[in-house]
Design a protein around this motif. Sequence first.
Motif, PDB file in Angstrom:
ATOM      1  N   SER A  26      40.429  36.563  25.069  1.00 41.67           N
ATOM      2  CA  SER A  26      40.974  35.399  25.764  1.00 41.67           C
ATOM      3  C   SER A  26      41.629  35.831  27.072  1.00 41.67           C
ATOM      4  O   SER A  26      41.955  37.009  27.254  1.00 41.67           O
ATOM      5  CB  SER A  26      42.011  34.710  24.883  1.00 41.67           C
ATOM      6  N   PRO A  27      41.843  34.901  28.020  1.00 43.35           N
ATOM      7  CA  PRO A  27      42.550  35.246  29.259  1.00 43.35           C
ATOM      8  C   PRO A  27      43.926  35.860  29.001  1.00 43.35           C
ATOM      9  O   PRO A  27      44.333  36.805  29.684  1.00 43.35           O
ATOM     10  CB  PRO A  27      42.658  33.900  29.981  1.00 43.35           C
ATOM     11  N   ALA A  28      44.643  35.334  28.005  1.00 41.50           N
ATOM     12  CA  ALA A  28      45.963  35.883  27.682  1.00 41.50           C
ATOM     13  C   ALA A  28      45.859  37.324  27.195  1.00 41.50           C
ATOM     14  O   ALA A  28      46.712  38.164  27.500  1.00 41.50           O
ATOM     15  CB  ALA A  28      46.648  35.014  26.627  1.00 41.50           C
ATOM     16  N   ALA A  29      44.786  37.611  26.440  1.00 39.76           N
ATOM     17  CA  ALA A  29      44.587  38.981  25.956  1.00 39.76           C
ATOM     18  C   ALA A  29      44.344  39.931  27.120  1.00 39.76           C
ATOM     19  O   ALA A  29      44.894  41.037  27.157  1.00 39.76           O
ATOM     20  CB  ALA A  29      43.416  39.024  24.981  1.00 39.76           C
ATOM     21  N   TRP A  30      43.538  39.496  28.088  1.00 38.36           N
ATOM     22  CA  TRP A  30      43.291  40.343  29.252  1.00 38.36           C
ATOM     23  C   TRP A  30      44.573  40.597  30.033  1.00 38.36           C
ATOM     24  O   TRP A  30      44.804  41.704  30.531  1.00 38.36           O
ATOM     25  CB  TRP A  30      42.238  39.704  30.161  1.00 38.36           C
ATOM     26  N   GLU A  31      45.419  39.592  30.152  1.00 40.46           N
ATOM     27  CA  GLU A  31      46.692  39.788  30.847  1.00 40.46           C
ATOM     28  C   GLU A  31      47.534  40.845  30.139  1.00 40.46           C
ATOM     29  O   GLU A  31      48.143  41.712  30.776  1.00 40.46           O
ATOM     30  CB  GLU A  31      47.455  38.463  30.923  1.00 40.46           C
ATOM     31  N   ARG A  32      47.556  40.763  28.820  1.00 40.61           N
ATOM     32  CA  ARG A  32      48.320  41.748  28.043  1.00 40.61           C
ATOM     33  C   ARG A  32      47.735  43.143  28.211  1.00 40.61           C
ATOM     34  O   ARG A  32      48.481  44.125  28.392  1.00 40.61           O
ATOM     35  CB  ARG A  32      48.332  41.357  26.565  1.00 40.61           C
ATOM     36  N   LEU A  33      46.419  43.236  28.155  1.00 40.84           N
ATOM     37  CA  LEU A  33      45.769  44.547  28.259  1.00 40.84           C
ATOM     38  C   LEU A  33      45.967  45.154  29.642  1.00 40.84           C
ATOM     39  O   LEU A  33      46.218  46.354  29.768  1.00 40.84           O
ATOM     40  CB  LEU A  33      44.276  44.414  27.946  1.00 40.84           C
ATOM     41  N   ARG A  34      45.869  44.351  30.678  1.00 42.77           N
ATOM     42  CA  ARG A  34      46.081  44.874  32.031  1.00 42.77           C
ATOM     43  C   ARG A  34      47.529  45.339  32.210  1.00 42.77           C
ATOM     44  O   ARG A  34      47.788  46.366  32.838  1.00 42.77           O
ATOM     45  CB  ARG A  34      45.736  43.806  33.078  1.00 42.77           C
ATOM     46  N   ALA A  35      48.454  44.581  31.649  1.00 41.19           N
ATOM     47  CA  ALA A  35      49.866  44.961  31.774  1.00 41.19           C
ATOM     48  C   ALA A  35      50.150  46.280  31.073  1.00 41.19           C
ATOM     49  O   ALA A  35      51.043  47.029  31.476  1.00 41.19           O
ATOM     50  CB  ALA A  35      50.757  43.851  31.209  1.00 41.19           C
ATOM     51  N   GLY A  36      49.394  46.562  30.024  1.00 42.98           N
ATOM     52  CA  GLY A  36      49.615  47.791  29.263  1.00 42.98           C
ATOM     53  C   GLY A  36      48.700  48.931  29.654  1.00 42.98           C
ATOM     54  O   GLY A  36      48.665  49.957  28.956  1.00 42.98           O
ATOM     55  N   ALA A  37      47.956  48.774  30.745  1.00 46.55           N
ATOM     56  CA  ALA A  37      47.027  49.821  31.180  1.00 46.55           C
ATOM     57  C   ALA A  37      47.764  51.121  31.442  1.00 46.55           C
ATOM     58  O   ALA A  37      48.877  51.131  31.972  1.00 46.55           O
ATOM     59  CB  ALA A  37      46.286  49.369  32.430  1.00 46.55           C
ATOM     60  N   ARG A  38      47.125  52.228  31.118  1.00 50.23           N
ATOM     61  CA  ARG A  38      47.766  53.533  31.238  1.00 50.23           C
ATOM     62  C   ARG A  38      47.793  54.060  32.660  1.00 50.23           C
ATOM     63  O   ARG A  38      48.634  54.890  32.990  1.00 50.23           O
ATOM     64  CB  ARG A  38      47.045  54.534  30.327  1.00 50.23           C
ATOM     65  N   ASP A  39      46.891  53.598  33.509  1.00 48.56           N
ATOM     66  CA  ASP A  39      46.881  54.063  34.895  1.00 48.56           C
ATOM     67  C   ASP A  39      46.135  53.052  35.756  1.00 48.56           C
ATOM     68  O   ASP A  39      45.609  52.040  35.261  1.00 48.56           O
ATOM     69  CB  ASP A  39      46.267  55.458  35.019  1.00 48.56           C
TER      70      ASP A  39
END
Length: 230
Positions: A13-26
């Motif tokens: 979902s769009p919300a999931a992508w926002e969470r994943l981008r915020a938690g990106a390692r680099d």
Amino acid sequence: MTRLHRHQLVHPSPAAWERLRAGARDAVERECMTLWAARGLPLVVTQQRCDAGPAVDSTAGGIATGLSAPLRWESRRLGVMLTRSEVLFFDEFPVARALTKLLPAAARPAWDRLCRSTAADGVQSRVYGSYGWQALTGMAHVRADSDVDLWVGVQDAAQADTIAALLARTEIPGLRLDGELIFDGDTAVSWREWLTWRAGGSRSILVKTLSGSRLASDLGEIVRDLKVAA
């Protein structure tokens, strides 16, 4: 609840992508995820580590997923967790025939014959790996030495023998075939290893599932687990 299986795709979902981008390692990981989200590209279900606790236990709502980045990011492999509620829908890699347009002209006739033969044998074949990702994304994933990876769903040992023999005798100019025979959706063996094992060239065969890998030493063991007829 949708049953997970090998090489299955998921659309976050769009919300999931926002969470994943915020938690990106680099920055590279963030850039890759931003592109994936913008283009509506999927992630692939990966091995589910049941020993790692509820956070990665698919039965408890968590799904281990990942992606293989294109060559521009050095084919970097990213692994991320999704909850069931973050999945919009499930999908599959392209059918084998969809790969034809990506292949060199010299390889297309042999590839088309292979696709027709597998269909005539009553099985579904799909492409995964670098060729599968390139077909999905439209970006460069394939290297000069990349194999064409197929997964072929089979019902029993006899059909596995037929398909493995077909793949072994198929010659496609400039390409090397590899991949898996998949029983019951989530129990896979390399078709090359299957041929060797069935011919008595090895005592055991590596069997892969979403929960891990193990060695099987006889057909009865595999058949019992898969609930299919030898």
